[in-house]
Design a protein around this motif. Structure first.
Motif, PDB file in Angstrom:
ATOM      1  N   ALA A  50       0.836  -1.200   0.000  1.00 16.61           N
ATOM      2  CA  ALA A  50       0.000   0.000   0.000  1.00 16.61           C
ATOM      3  C   ALA A  50       0.872   1.251   0.000  1.00 16.61           C
ATOM      4  O   ALA A  50       0.588   2.225  -0.687  1.00 16.61           O
ATOM      5  CB  ALA A  50      -0.952  -0.014   1.196  1.00 16.61           C
ATOM      6  N   LEU A  51       1.918   1.222   0.800  1.00 17.87           N
ATOM      7  CA  LEU A  51       2.811   2.375   0.848  1.00 17.87           C
ATOM      8  C   LEU A  51       3.515   2.592  -0.499  1.00 17.87           C
ATOM      9  O   LEU A  51       3.663   3.723  -0.950  1.00 17.87           O
ATOM     10  CB  LEU A  51       3.842   2.199   1.962  1.00 17.87           C
ATOM     11  CG  LEU A  51       3.330   2.436   3.376  1.00 17.87           C
ATOM     12  CD1 LEU A  51       4.405   2.083   4.399  1.00 17.87           C
ATOM     13  CD2 LEU A  51       2.891   3.868   3.562  1.00 17.87           C
ATOM     14  N   VAL A  52       3.961   1.505  -1.139  1.00 16.43           N
ATOM     15  CA  VAL A  52       4.596   1.637  -2.456  1.00 16.43           C
ATOM     16  C   VAL A  52       3.607   2.180  -3.459  1.00 16.43           C
ATOM     17  O   VAL A  52       3.913   3.078  -4.250  1.00 16.43           O
ATOM     18  CB  VAL A  52       5.189   0.276  -2.907  1.00 16.43           C
ATOM     19  CG1 VAL A  52       5.607   0.327  -4.366  1.00 16.43           C
ATOM     20  CG2 VAL A  52       6.362  -0.104  -2.030  1.00 16.43           C
ATOM     21  N   GLY A  53       2.393   1.695  -3.451  1.00 17.10           N
ATOM     22  CA  GLY A  53       1.368   2.181  -4.378  1.00 17.10           C
ATOM     23  C   GLY A  53       1.030   3.627  -4.122  1.00 17.10           C
ATOM     24  O   GLY A  53       0.877   4.423  -5.050  1.00 17.10           O
ATOM     25  N   LEU A  54       0.898   3.992  -2.856  1.00 16.40           N
ATOM     26  CA  LEU A  54       0.602   5.376  -2.516  1.00 16.40           C
ATOM     27  C   LEU A  54       1.752   6.285  -2.934  1.00 16.40           C
ATOM     28  O   LEU A  54       1.541   7.375  -3.435  1.00 16.40           O
ATOM     29  CB  LEU A  54       0.344   5.484  -1.005  1.00 16.40           C
ATOM     30  CG  LEU A  54      -0.044   6.864  -0.479  1.00 16.40           C
ATOM     31  CD1 LEU A  54      -1.359   7.309  -1.115  1.00 16.40           C
ATOM     32  CD2 LEU A  54      -0.156   6.841   1.028  1.00 16.40           C
ATOM     33  N   SER A  55       2.966   5.824  -2.760  1.00 18.07           N
ATOM     34  CA  SER A  55       4.131   6.603  -3.129  1.00 18.07           C
ATOM     35  C   SER A  55       4.181   6.846  -4.641  1.00 18.07           C
ATOM     36  O   SER A  55       4.464   7.943  -5.094  1.00 18.07           O
ATOM     37  CB  SER A  55       5.397   5.878  -2.667  1.00 18.07           C
ATOM     38  OG  SER A  55       6.526   6.528  -3.161  1.00 18.07           O
ATOM     39  N   SER A  56       3.934   5.823  -5.438  1.00 17.64           N
ATOM     40  CA  SER A  56       3.983   6.005  -6.893  1.00 17.64           C
ATOM     41  C   SER A  56       2.849   6.887  -7.374  1.00 17.64           C
ATOM     42  O   SER A  56       3.013   7.663  -8.301  1.00 17.64           O
ATOM     43  CB  SER A  56       3.977   4.653  -7.609  1.00 17.64           C
ATOM     44  OG  SER A  56       2.704   4.060  -7.479  1.00 17.64           O
ATOM     45  N   THR A  57       1.682   6.832  -6.745  1.00 16.28           N
ATOM     46  CA  THR A  57       0.571   7.701  -7.127  1.00 16.28           C
ATOM     47  C   THR A  57       0.896   9.149  -6.778  1.00 16.28           C
ATOM     48  O   THR A  57       0.607  10.058  -7.543  1.00 16.28           O
ATOM     49  CB  THR A  57      -0.739   7.264  -6.433  1.00 16.28           C
ATOM     50  OG1 THR A  57      -0.984   5.922  -6.753  1.00 16.28           O
ATOM     51  CG2 THR A  57      -1.907   8.116  -6.846  1.00 16.28           C
ATOM     52  N   ALA A  58       1.529   9.365  -5.659  1.00 16.97           N
ATOM     53  CA  ALA A  58       1.888  10.730  -5.267  1.00 16.97           C
ATOM     54  C   ALA A  58       2.916  11.311  -6.236  1.00 16.97           C
ATOM     55  O   ALA A  58       2.848  12.478  -6.579  1.00 16.97           O
ATOM     56  CB  ALA A  58       2.427  10.733  -3.839  1.00 16.97           C
ATOM     57  N   ASN A  59       3.868  10.498  -6.698  1.00 17.79           N
ATOM     58  CA  ASN A  59       4.870  11.002  -7.638  1.00 17.79           C
ATOM     59  C   ASN A  59       4.290  11.255  -9.022  1.00 17.79           C
ATOM     60  O   ASN A  59       4.726  12.135  -9.730  1.00 17.79           O
ATOM     61  CB  ASN A  59       6.025  10.015  -7.776  1.00 17.79           C
ATOM     62  CG  ASN A  59       6.971  10.106  -6.589  1.00 17.79           C
ATOM     63  OD1 ASN A  59       6.984  11.107  -5.900  1.00 17.79           O
ATOM     64  ND2 ASN A  59       7.739   9.049  -6.354  1.00 17.79           N
ATOM     65  N   ALA A  60       3.337  10.463  -9.415  1.00 15.18           N
ATOM     66  CA  ALA A  60       2.769  10.594 -10.748  1.00 15.18           C
ATOM     67  C   ALA A  60       1.804  11.748 -10.828  1.00 15.18           C
ATOM     68  O   ALA A  60       1.526  12.253 -11.904  1.00 15.18           O
ATOM     69  CB  ALA A  60       2.071   9.307 -11.162  1.00 15.18           C
ATOM     70  N   GLY A  61       1.260  12.208  -9.735  1.00 16.23           N
ATOM     71  CA  GLY A  61       0.319  13.311  -9.768  1.00 16.23           C
ATOM     72  C   GLY A  61      -1.072  12.801 -10.101  1.00 16.23           C
ATOM     73  O   GLY A  61      -1.336  11.608 -10.145  1.00 16.23           O
ATOM     74  N   ASP A 115       6.076  16.650 -12.993  1.00 22.09           N
ATOM     75  CA  ASP A 115       6.620  17.769 -13.777  1.00 22.09           C
ATOM     76  C   ASP A 115       5.701  18.192 -14.914  1.00 22.09           C
ATOM     77  O   ASP A 115       6.023  19.083 -15.678  1.00 22.09           O
ATOM     78  CB  ASP A 115       8.011  17.414 -14.301  1.00 22.09           C
ATOM     79  CG  ASP A 115       8.002  16.260 -15.291  1.00 22.09           C
ATOM     80  OD1 ASP A 115       6.935  15.667 -15.536  1.00 22.09           O
ATOM     81  OD2 ASP A 115       9.090  15.948 -15.828  1.00 22.09           O
ATOM     82  N   GLY A 116       4.556  17.567 -15.072  1.00 22.35           N
ATOM     83  CA  GLY A 116       3.576  17.950 -16.086  1.00 22.35           C
ATOM     84  C   GLY A 116       3.751  17.241 -17.415  1.00 22.35           C
ATOM     85  O   GLY A 116       3.104  17.597 -18.397  1.00 22.35           O
ATOM     86  N   TYR A 117       4.611  16.237 -17.493  1.00 25.27           N
ATOM     87  CA  TYR A 117       4.823  15.490 -18.728  1.00 25.27           C
ATOM     88  C   TYR A 117       4.481  14.023 -18.516  1.00 25.27           C
ATOM     89  O   TYR A 117       4.615  13.490 -17.414  1.00 25.27           O
ATOM     90  CB  TYR A 117       6.278  15.608 -19.202  1.00 25.27           C
ATOM     91  CG  TYR A 117       6.632  17.006 -19.638  1.00 25.27           C
ATOM     92  CD1 TYR A 117       6.358  17.434 -20.930  1.00 25.27           C
ATOM     93  CD2 TYR A 117       7.211  17.903 -18.749  1.00 25.27           C
ATOM     94  CE1 TYR A 117       6.664  18.715 -21.341  1.00 25.27           C
ATOM     95  CE2 TYR A 117       7.522  19.192 -19.148  1.00 25.27           C
ATOM     96  CZ  TYR A 117       7.247  19.592 -20.446  1.00 25.27           C
ATOM     97  OH  TYR A 117       7.545  20.867 -20.838  1.00 25.27           O
ATOM     98  N   ASP A 118       4.054  13.402 -19.603  1.00 25.22           N
ATOM     99  CA  ASP A 118       3.750  11.971 -19.584  1.00 25.22           C
ATOM    100  C   ASP A 118       4.056  11.431 -20.980  1.00 25.22           C
ATOM    101  O   ASP A 118       4.478  12.181 -21.864  1.00 25.22           O
ATOM    102  CB  ASP A 118       2.268  11.764 -19.224  1.00 25.22           C
ATOM    103  CG  ASP A 118       1.976  10.354 -18.728  1.00 25.22           C
ATOM    104  OD1 ASP A 118       2.930   9.542 -18.618  1.00 25.22           O
ATOM    105  OD2 ASP A 118       0.802  10.061 -18.445  1.00 25.22           O
ATOM    106  N   TYR A 119       3.816  10.167 -21.209  1.00 22.60           N
ATOM    107  CA  TYR A 119       4.021   9.556 -22.522  1.00 22.60           C
ATOM    108  C   TYR A 119       2.704   9.007 -23.039  1.00 22.60           C
ATOM    109  O   TYR A 119       1.915   8.448 -22.285  1.00 22.60           O
ATOM    110  CB  TYR A 119       5.067   8.441 -22.445  1.00 22.60           C
ATOM    111  CG  TYR A 119       6.459   8.997 -22.291  1.00 22.60           C
ATOM    112  CD1 TYR A 119       7.193   9.355 -23.398  1.00 22.60           C
ATOM    113  CD2 TYR A 119       7.004   9.204 -21.026  1.00 22.60           C
ATOM    114  CE1 TYR A 119       8.461   9.893 -23.271  1.00 22.60           C
ATOM    115  CE2 TYR A 119       8.265   9.748 -20.894  1.00 22.60           C
ATOM    116  CZ  TYR A 119       8.990  10.083 -22.015  1.00 22.60           C
ATOM    117  OH  TYR A 119      10.231  10.629 -21.888  1.00 22.60           O
TER     118      TYR A 119
END
Length: 187
Positions: free
Chosen positions: A15-26, A33-37
């Motif tokens: 859960a912490l890993v998932g929450l962390s990646s969601t927070a970084n992705a925005g 940073d406002g960019y994606d692929y």
């Protein structure tokens, strides 16, 4: 119970890993940073035709007629004959009762006759001079036109969040393209 504690600890870490990646992705999964692929669905190369002008030298051989120069003998002989004629014409005087008078124009007539005779002799000599032919190369510059195709870019069709977009790039993007994602509040 030991198994249960390990299971809860593993779930907490996940859960912490998932929450962390969601927070970084925005929001909605794109990077902070406002960019994606986005996934590229189609790439079409775009060409333009460019007209190229190339100056080239074109030569051809031509046969040219040359007349040898006039012989100085013709000019000299014509001048002598003309001088003699002018001298005779200028030498006739008026006959009076008792005397024969020579004209004062005798020298001028001789000179004029010599000049006219020299010109006529020169023309006759030039007209009778031998003609010879030579082959000469004549060259001139000609512009040659050709058309060359140049690649100017690519029309790229891509899909992002279920929407299809089209853009033009100066290079082939591959199978994904970087997109700028902007979020603004809905009022």
């Amino acid at each position: 119970m030991q198994l249960y504690k390990q299971l809860i600890a593993g779930a907490a870490v996940a859960a912490l890993v998932g929450l962390s990646s969601t927070a970084n992705a925005g929001p909605r999964g794109y990077a902070a940073d406002g960019y994606d692929y986005a996934r590229v669905t189609e790439v079409t190369p775009i060409y333009t035709d460019v007209q190229v002008v190339t100056p080239t030298t074109q030569c051809r051989d031509e046969q040219v007629a040359y007349r040898e120069p006039a012989s100085p003998t013709g000019t000299l002989v014509g001048g002598l004959i003309g001088a003699a004629v002018g001298n005779n014409l200028g030498g006739h005087g008026h006959r009076g009762r008792h005397h024969y008078h020579r004209s004062h124009n005798r020298g001028g007539a001789t000179i004029a006759g010599a000049l006219v005779g020299a010109l006529v002799g020169n023309q006759i000599s030039r007209a009778n001079a031998p003609v010879y032919y030579a082959t000469e190369s004549r060259c001139h510059i000609v512009d040659e036109y050709s058309t060359r195709r140049e690649l100017v870019g690519y029309d790229v069709r891509y899909r992002y969040n279920g929407q299809v977009y089209l853009t033009r790039t100066d290079h082939h993007p591959g199978d994904r393209i970087r997109v700028h994602v902007a979020v603004s509040p809905a009022l």
